[in-house]
Enzyme design. Structure first.
Site, PDB file in Angstrom:
ATOM      1  N   HIS A   1       0.821  -1.212   0.000  1.00  0.00           N
ATOM      2  CA  HIS A   1       0.000   0.000   0.000  1.00  0.00           C
ATOM      3  C   HIS A   1       0.857   1.264   0.000  1.00  0.00           C
ATOM      4  O   HIS A   1       2.016   1.266   0.435  1.00  0.00           O
ATOM      5  CB  HIS A   1      -0.938   0.008   1.210  1.00  0.00           C
TER       6      HIS A   1
ATOM      7  N   GLU B   1      -1.750  -6.858   7.386  1.00  0.00           N
ATOM      8  CA  GLU B   1      -0.409  -6.656   7.937  1.00  0.00           C
ATOM      9  C   GLU B   1      -0.206  -7.582   9.137  1.00  0.00           C
ATOM     10  O   GLU B   1      -1.174  -8.049   9.752  1.00  0.00           O
ATOM     11  CB  GLU B   1      -0.257  -5.184   8.362  1.00  0.00           C
TER      12      GLU B   1
END
Length: 248
Positions: free
Chosen positions: A9, A87
């Site tokens: 990202h 994550e």
């Protein structure tokens, strides 16, 4: 030969503030949105297109994918959202400033927490508001699978079922696959693909918002991989990621 494209990202608000983020659902900064658009532009200019995309259930990865799709005129693209691409969960470190944490505990300890393979940070208490148990996006995930902290080994263990059961079959079927995810979920996948040792994985740093292309053979073993874009700028971005957990 197959191709697989990975992208971390764009810069998030907590990347900018140098904070441990993990499963906390922070958004992109303006720079992060621009990085995502630039990634889409690079992919389009290089002639890439996609049949399916995979991302996490965290908005910084989802929004990065949106911007890439928008820039490539692929808003119709089928997208699989999976918590398995989240994550790594940073446990009790979630929300703490990395440099301040390093000043308190030492650079070496924070490096172990950030980058080692099998040492997780201190866990959250189950009653902590940062725990994922009451979050509706995980309502269908068995409680025992939801982490209160993770090391990279744990992240590999949750990423690989998605790879084996969904992503790899899509690649083998000839689909052009894009994965928009996070630094450590991508490190987990790359460790598996490249066969990186537990000790060497500490040195792998993935920059925000830069497309990483994997060329794979018929057995999905890497032939080569490379980043798209300005290689000097990419090297500087990787070095900046490596420095995030240092006190000085």
């Amino acid at each position: 030969m197959y191709k697989l494209v990975l992208i971390r990202h764009g810069e998030s608000t907590w990347n900018k503030e140098n904070r441990f983020t993990g499963w906390v659902d922070v958004d992109l900064t303006e720079q992060g949105r621009n990085e995502a658009y630039q990634a889409g532009a690079l992919l389009k200019e290089a002639g890439y297109t996609f049949d399916i995309a995979y991302t996490s259930v965290l908005k910084r990865a989802i929004r990065t994918l949106w911007h890439v799709q928008d820039k490539m005129d692929l808003m119709y693209l089928p997208v699989v959202h999976s918590w398995r691409l989240n994550e790594r969960h940073y446990g009790a470190l979630s929300g703490l400033n990395k440099a301040e944490t390093a000043a308190k505990f030492g650079d070496d300890q924070v490096l172990v927490w950030r980058r080692s393979y099998d040492t997780p940070p201190p866990a959250l208490e189950p009653t902590d508001e940062r725990a994922p148990f009451s979050d509706p996006r995980y309502a269908k995930v068995p409680r025992e699978q939801l982490p209160l902290t993770e090391c990279l080994k744990d992240t590999v263990a949750r990423v690989l079922p998605l790879w084996n059961e969904s992503i790899a079959p899509a690649v083998r079927a000839g689909k052009q696959v894009l994965i928009a995810a996070h630094g450590n979920s991508l490190r987990a996948l790359i460790k598996y693909l490249d066969g990186i040792s537990d000790s060497d994985i500490v040195g792998l740093n993935i920059p925000n918002g830069v497309p990483l292309v994997y060329e794979l053979d018929e057995n999905l073993k890497p032939i080569q991989h490379y980043y798209l874009g300005d290689q000097d700028a990419i090297a500087k971005a990787q070095a900046a990621v490596a420095k995030q957990g240092k006190a000085g």
